[in-house]
Design an enzyme around this catalytic site. Sequence first.
Site, mmCIF file in Angstrom:
data_model
loop_
_atom_site.group_PDB
_atom_site.id
_atom_site.type_symbol
_atom_site.label_atom_id
_atom_site.label_comp_id
_atom_site.label_asym_id
_atom_site.label_seq_id
_atom_site.Cartn_x
_atom_site.Cartn_y
_atom_site.Cartn_z
ATOM 1 N N GLY A 183 -7.856 6.504 2.069
ATOM 2 C CA GLY A 183 -8.895 5.606 2.564
ATOM 3 C C GLY A 183 -10.101 6.343 3.141
ATOM 4 C CE1 TYR A 184 -14.130 2.690 4.482
ATOM 5 C CE2 TYR A 184 -11.900 1.890 4.927
ATOM 6 C CZ TYR A 184 -13.184 1.682 4.438
ATOM 7 O OH TYR A 184 -13.508 0.452 3.895
ATOM 8 C CG ASP A 215 -3.991 -6.070 9.364
ATOM 9 O OD1 ASP A 215 -3.811 -6.110 8.135
ATOM 10 O OD2 ASP A 215 -5.085 -6.353 9.884
ATOM 11 C CG ASN A 226 -1.830 1.134 1.348
ATOM 12 O OD1 ASN A 226 -1.519 2.215 0.890
ATOM 13 N ND2 ASN A 226 -2.987 0.919 1.956
ATOM 14 C CE LYS A 271 -3.821 9.326 8.689
ATOM 15 N NZ LYS A 271 -4.058 8.609 7.427
#
Length: 212
Positions: free
Chosen positions: A159-160, A73, A13, A181
């Site tokens: 992503g989200y 993960d 990723n 972040k």
Amino acid sequence: MGELQRVVLATTNPHKIQEFREILASAPCALVSPDELGMTVRMEETGATFAENAVLKALAYAETVGLPALADDSGLEIDALHGEPGVYSARWAGEGTPYTERFRILNERLSDVPDEQRTARYRCVIALAEPTPRGLYAVVAGTLEGRIAREARGTGGFGYDPIFYVPEQGRTVAEMPSEEKHAISHRGRAAAAVLGPLVRMLDQRAYSISRD
Ligand code: IMP
């Protein structure tokens, strides 16, 4: 001074690779991607938890690549959906489904849920492993609490992030500059916790290499 020791980031990723490089910029090692090593490690994430998957990935990459490996993960847990999408966050609503479509589906499923019950969290587990004979070295975790916003906002992160709203900050994660972040994120917190073990592992490896 010798060359920096290499540690492989056990992920394909590109967003995670970039975030790890930013967060662990001060770590005394070179964080290399599987791509840069010309490696493709194909593996199913068969674990039922973030920790199981992180450990599986770290051990598989360390073994295949022959270098220490750092695996993350991570995912999103939404309380009103009983923890969905959880460990399936990457594949949720179908592999490759655009996030705009995922936001639409999530908001449809949460349409009757009042704001204060739209609670959610990002979780990240990081595993650090060395090739055989050493194996697993450390497992650490980090979380970020928030709420699912009714509308996507911001263009940062991935992503989200555009629908992950942090009430204390009055903005979504995608509205934060990347350093801000990282200062509060699940990945930033887990990475801060792995820095000590990572430095210790690198020291031990440098010591054992210097004795050979
Ligand atoms: P993994 O590669 O199985 O760990 O999947 C992680 C998935 O969780 C990502 O593909 C995203 O969908 C989601 N996720 C994890 N961390 C973040 C984040 O920092 N921002 C937004 N989405 C995230």
